[in-house]
Motif scaffolding. Sequence first.
Motif, mmCIF file in Angstrom:
data_model
loop_
_atom_site.group_PDB
_atom_site.id
_atom_site.type_symbol
_atom_site.label_atom_id
_atom_site.label_comp_id
_atom_site.label_asym_id
_atom_site.label_seq_id
_atom_site.Cartn_x
_atom_site.Cartn_y
_atom_site.Cartn_z
ATOM 1 N N ILE A 145 0.851 -1.188 0.000
ATOM 2 C CA ILE A 145 0.000 0.000 0.000
ATOM 3 C C ILE A 145 0.885 1.236 0.000
ATOM 4 C CG2 ILE A 145 -1.976 -1.092 1.143
ATOM 5 C CD1 ILE A 145 -0.994 0.045 3.785
ATOM 6 N N PRO A 146 0.360 2.393 -0.411
ATOM 7 C CA PRO A 146 1.149 3.628 -0.352
ATOM 8 C C PRO A 146 1.513 3.976 1.097
ATOM 9 C CG PRO A 146 -0.755 3.895 -1.798
ATOM 10 C CD PRO A 146 -0.946 2.611 -1.065
ATOM 11 N N GLN A 147 2.624 4.727 1.263
ATOM 12 C CA GLN A 147 3.067 5.092 2.604
ATOM 13 C C GLN A 147 2.032 5.951 3.314
ATOM 14 O OE1 GLN A 147 4.128 8.334 3.748
ATOM 15 N NE2 GLN A 147 4.654 7.529 5.801
ATOM 16 N N SER A 148 1.369 6.827 2.565
ATOM 17 C CA SER A 148 0.365 7.701 3.173
ATOM 18 C C SER A 148 -0.820 6.897 3.705
ATOM 19 C CB SER A 148 -0.124 8.726 2.152
ATOM 20 O OG SER A 148 -0.693 8.088 1.010
ATOM 21 N N VAL A 149 -1.172 5.818 2.986
ATOM 22 C CA VAL A 149 -2.284 4.965 3.424
ATOM 23 C C VAL A 149 -1.889 4.221 4.698
ATOM 24 C CG1 VAL A 149 -3.718 2.975 2.820
ATOM 25 C CG2 VAL A 149 -3.225 4.722 1.099
ATOM 26 N N ALA A 150 -0.658 3.693 4.742
ATOM 27 C CA ALA A 150 -0.184 2.991 5.939
ATOM 28 C C ALA A 150 -0.206 3.926 7.142
ATOM 29 C CB ALA A 150 1.216 2.440 5.710
ATOM 30 N N SER A 151 0.236 5.178 6.948
ATOM 31 C CA SER A 151 0.261 6.142 8.051
ATOM 32 C C SER A 151 -1.151 6.447 8.551
ATOM 33 C CB SER A 151 0.955 7.430 7.582
ATOM 34 O OG SER A 151 1.013 8.364 8.648
ATOM 35 N N ARG A 152 -2.090 6.634 7.593
ATOM 36 C CA ARG A 152 -3.470 6.922 7.994
ATOM 37 C C ARG A 152 -4.098 5.745 8.734
ATOM 38 N NH1 ARG A 152 -3.909 9.238 2.818
ATOM 39 N NH2 ARG A 152 -5.119 7.433 2.076
ATOM 40 N N ARG A 153 -3.826 4.545 8.264
ATOM 41 C CA ARG A 153 -4.426 3.369 8.894
ATOM 42 C C ARG A 153 -3.886 3.163 10.318
ATOM 43 N NH1 ARG A 153 -4.765 -1.170 3.994
ATOM 44 N NH2 ARG A 153 -6.382 -0.067 2.799
ATOM 45 N N VAL A 154 -2.575 3.370 10.507
ATOM 46 C CA VAL A 154 -2.002 3.222 11.846
ATOM 47 C C VAL A 154 -2.558 4.304 12.771
ATOM 48 C CG1 VAL A 154 0.121 3.333 13.209
ATOM 49 C CG2 VAL A 154 0.075 2.014 11.072
ATOM 50 N N SER A 155 -2.661 5.535 12.286
ATOM 51 C CA SER A 155 -3.211 6.623 13.098
ATOM 52 C C SER A 155 -4.649 6.329 13.493
ATOM 53 C CB SER A 155 -3.133 7.949 12.329
ATOM 54 O OG SER A 155 -1.799 8.328 12.108
ATOM 55 N N ALA A 156 -5.439 5.805 12.556
ATOM 56 C CA ALA A 156 -6.831 5.465 12.855
ATOM 57 C C ALA A 156 -6.897 4.347 13.891
ATOM 58 C CB ALA A 156 -7.559 5.051 11.576
ATOM 59 N N LEU A 157 -5.974 3.377 13.781
ATOM 60 C CA LEU A 157 -5.951 2.284 14.744
ATOM 61 C C LEU A 157 -5.580 2.812 16.132
ATOM 62 C CD1 LEU A 157 -6.188 -0.769 15.246
ATOM 63 C CD2 LEU A 157 -3.756 -0.973 14.661
ATOM 64 N N GLU A 158 -4.642 3.734 16.187
ATOM 65 C CA GLU A 158 -4.259 4.330 17.478
ATOM 66 C C GLU A 158 -5.445 5.044 18.126
ATOM 67 O OE1 GLU A 158 0.520 5.212 16.939
ATOM 68 O OE2 GLU A 158 -0.937 6.634 16.090
ATOM 69 N N ARG A 159 -6.183 5.792 17.314
ATOM 70 C CA ARG A 159 -7.364 6.471 17.863
ATOM 71 C C ARG A 159 -8.390 5.462 18.350
ATOM 72 N NH1 ARG A 159 -6.396 9.747 13.332
ATOM 73 N NH2 ARG A 159 -8.057 8.679 12.155
ATOM 74 N N HIS A 160 -8.545 4.384 17.589
ATOM 75 C CA HIS A 160 -9.535 3.356 17.943
ATOM 76 C C HIS A 160 -9.147 2.644 19.244
ATOM 77 C CE1 HIS A 160 -12.661 0.353 17.248
ATOM 78 N NE2 HIS A 160 -11.752 -0.590 17.516
ATOM 79 N N LEU A 161 -7.847 2.364 19.407
ATOM 80 C CA LEU A 161 -7.384 1.621 20.590
ATOM 81 C C LEU A 161 -7.118 2.535 21.789
ATOM 82 C CD1 LEU A 161 -4.922 -0.904 18.900
ATOM 83 C CD2 LEU A 161 -7.301 -1.296 19.573
ATOM 84 N N GLY A 162 -6.945 3.823 21.520
ATOM 85 C CA GLY A 162 -6.768 4.775 22.614
ATOM 86 C C GLY A 162 -5.356 4.919 23.111
ATOM 87 N N GLY A 163 -4.370 4.662 22.246
ATOM 88 C CA GLY A 163 -2.976 4.821 22.667
ATOM 89 C C GLY A 163 -2.063 4.829 21.468
ATOM 90 N N LEU A 164 -0.850 5.404 21.625
ATOM 91 C CA LEU A 164 0.123 5.438 20.542
ATOM 92 C C LEU A 164 0.809 4.088 20.398
ATOM 93 C CD1 LEU A 164 1.803 8.936 21.116
ATOM 94 C CD2 LEU A 164 0.083 8.302 19.402
#
Length: 296
Positions: free
Chosen positions: A28-47
């Motif tokens: 996947i593009p790097q920008s997509v990977a970054s967005r997906r990880v950021s969304a997962l962090e928000r979903h899980l509640g931690g960095l």
Amino acid sequence: MDLVGGCKAFVAVSEAGSFTRGAALAGIPQSVASRRVSALERHLGGLLFDRSGRKAVLTPFGRDMLPSARRLARLADVLEQDAHHARFRPLRIAVPETCTTRDLAELDSEARAHELFLEFRPAPPGERSELVRTHQVRAAVTAVPADTGVWSVPLGVAGTTALAPGPVYLESLRVGRSGRLPRRRVWIQPEDDVPHIRDRLVRTRDAVGLRPAQVTVAGSLTAATAEVLGSADLLVCSAAQARELGMTWRAIGELRVERGFGIEAVVAADATRIRERLRHVVARALGATVGGQETA
């Protein structure tokens, strides 16, 4: 959010040590990977990563979450593989024994274009519906009266001796009082040993004065064909079968008789797919017509 996609990106970045290489690993593009990880962090509640340096370093929270994310990513891959196998699992279908190997090969080839993989089980008409009821096959081409079927096959009689142009009248096979002429018989093959065909032929036999043994059911198509090849007897069959067997075919003068075929399936959606997507290629395999039109 896309929890599975987020976990796959998280796992890939953690294994590669950077978002750029992790994105490449995940395809996947790097920008997509970054967005997906950021969304997962928000979903899980931690960095999940410490982004202060050039490398993507797991935080303590990220290290705790990584084993579960790996399990979820693996399960998602297994689910996709299982779905692929289920889609392409062969659909076992009972078909008339009159279908040739070439007919069935062409049907299978066409079905694959519609993501249907067929496995054929030739069987006589009396068994095909039973095979569906007992789940030994997923679908069956069944014998039904022609006026209620999806496909119909006009029948006549065929033989190896010279036949005059025009229909063959069963009445012409009647033995005279002297009984000196050889008694010609009309053989019904097992595919046509069904009430809507057999009973009509028997009633016509009796009406025109033929003897009972002159219109009879054969034990197999091979046996019936052998009888016809060695005599002036006739075989009830379709024009396509007559061509395959090297015989001359004629319509029957006293009546119009047809095979009718329908489709049954354990799951109604399978019957619908076969009927709608493979209607014409099934017709070719049966030597049938669809809507009154002959198939090539």
